[in-house]
Scaffold this motif. Structure first.
Motif: not given
Lengths: 65, 305
Positions: B40-43, B65-68, B73-75, B79-82
């Motif tokens: 999580i510290h290395d996108p 996975a989507v939240r990560v 910054g990846i669309p 989305s996780s919200a949806v």
């Protein structure tokens, strides 16, 4: 869970449930779900080299659309 | 521009989407969610993607996975919200109610005795649904008190903790069918009706699909629903509608990983093509933005000199 390997260019594999021939109309993909034409078992391609079929896992509570 | 397709099983739908990417010559990569891991510290390893198209059957895997990826910054589409808004029926109902969108009456209770009181107060029949779940699984039409007591006991005794959330929906006496509308962004692109002799009309449970011509009222209802669930940009959604005895359409459920294998021929609409158009539009915008940012940061020849 038993698995049935075949060559990576396979156009068919053996069903791990009933040992019938499971044909692939197209190049199989990792994770692809197919049905055995004989016993109707739901099968999943679990590797490509060699192509391997296993019984697909049971539906989980959070699966869906 | 590169797109990731996050999946767990390649069903007919994923095969059609893959073929659409291939047909267009899109640079894409299949991402097996079972192999997903991220520091999580290395996108950095994920920055090769301009968008990730999520098609997992497991909601838990998908949203995790989507939240990560979103934090990198990846669309992601959706989305996780949806996913969270659609994946829990109570959340969906709350959003619909808050936005004044026609939907069946729902009560929620957290204790079996209280749930029984709520059911008695609503009047029979009602429908008990698991808050999380799909494909018409574990739905129960409750016609009388005896059935209510038995089902509530079974859910409490045999179900997981999730089944202790009692989602009780008004039974809508639909005319032998329900409707499914496919929405891309906020635009309804196709619809089917699903008919069955059984009160459950899901095609996963044997319902027969046929094309349905979207009326202006249903078009408006689905656009408003898409905006309520996903904001002005919308999402890729399948909206399930029930018609009551007055012929009024009510939004029953909203699906975030829509299945469409039975709906291409029946509607004559290239649903996977329209979905890929939408995903590529989002990826293209990010690709252009990233190129602009890189150009702004890059030293000019004068600066280098």
């Amino acid at each position: 869970m038993s698995a049935t390997p075949a060559s990576p260019t396979a156009t068919a594999c053996t069903c791990p449930e009933c040992e019938a021939n499971v044909p692939f109309a197209r190049r199989p993909l990792q994770g692809e779900v197919v049905r055995c034409p004989d016993c109707n078992a739901e099968l999943e391609v679990t590797s490509l080299d060699p192509v391997t079929l296993e019984l697909a896992p049971e539906v989980q509570e959070d699966w869906g659309e | 521009m590169r797109v990731g397709l996050l999946y767990s099983r390649v069903r007919v739908e994923e095969r059609l989407l893959i073929e659409e990417f291939e047909r267009r010559g899109i640079d894409f990569e299949l991402l097996d969610v079972n192999k997903f891991q991220a520091e999580i510290h290395d996108p950095t390893p994920w920055q090769r993607f301009d968008a990730v198209f999520e098609r997992c059957v497991s909601q838990t895997q998908a949203v995790t996975a989507v939240r990560v990826l979103e934090s990198f910054g990846i669309p992601c589409i959706n989305s996780s919200a949806v996913i969270e808004a659609c994946g829990d029926k109570l959340t969906t109902s709350l959003i619909l109610a808050r936005n004044g969108i026609a939907t069946p009456r729902v009560r929620v209770a957290l204790d079996p005795e209280t749930a029984l009181e709520a059911i008695e107060d609503m009047g029979y029949p009602v429908v008990l649904k698991p808050a999380v779940g799909s494909w018409g699984r574990l739905l129960a039409r409750v016609n009388d008190r005896d059935a209510a007591e038995a089902i509530l006991e079974h859910k409490t005794t045999l179900g997981s903790v999730q089944h202790g959330v009692f989602y009780i929906q008004e039974h809508v006496n639909k005319p032998g069918r329900d409707l499914r509308v496919f929405v891309v962004g906020t635009t309804p692109i196709a619809a089917i009706e699903r008919r069955s002799e059984h009160w459950i009309t899901n095609t996963a449970r044997g319902g027969q699909a046929a094309g349905f011509c979207i009326t202006p009222e249903i078009d408006d209802l689905c656009r408003r629903t898409a905006r309520a669930m996903a904001g002005q940009a919308g999402a890729l959604l399948a909206i399930d509608l029930l018609e009551n005895e007055d012929g009024r359409a009510l939004v029953s459920e909203v699906n975030h990983t829509m299945e469409f294998r039975n709906s291409i021929t029946t509607t004559g609409v290239d649903i996977p093509g329209r979905m890929v158009d939408y995903v590529l539009g989002i990826a293209e915008r990010r690709s252009v933005n990233r190129a602009s940012q890189a150009a702004a940061i890059a030293p000019t020849s004068a600066g280098v000199a």
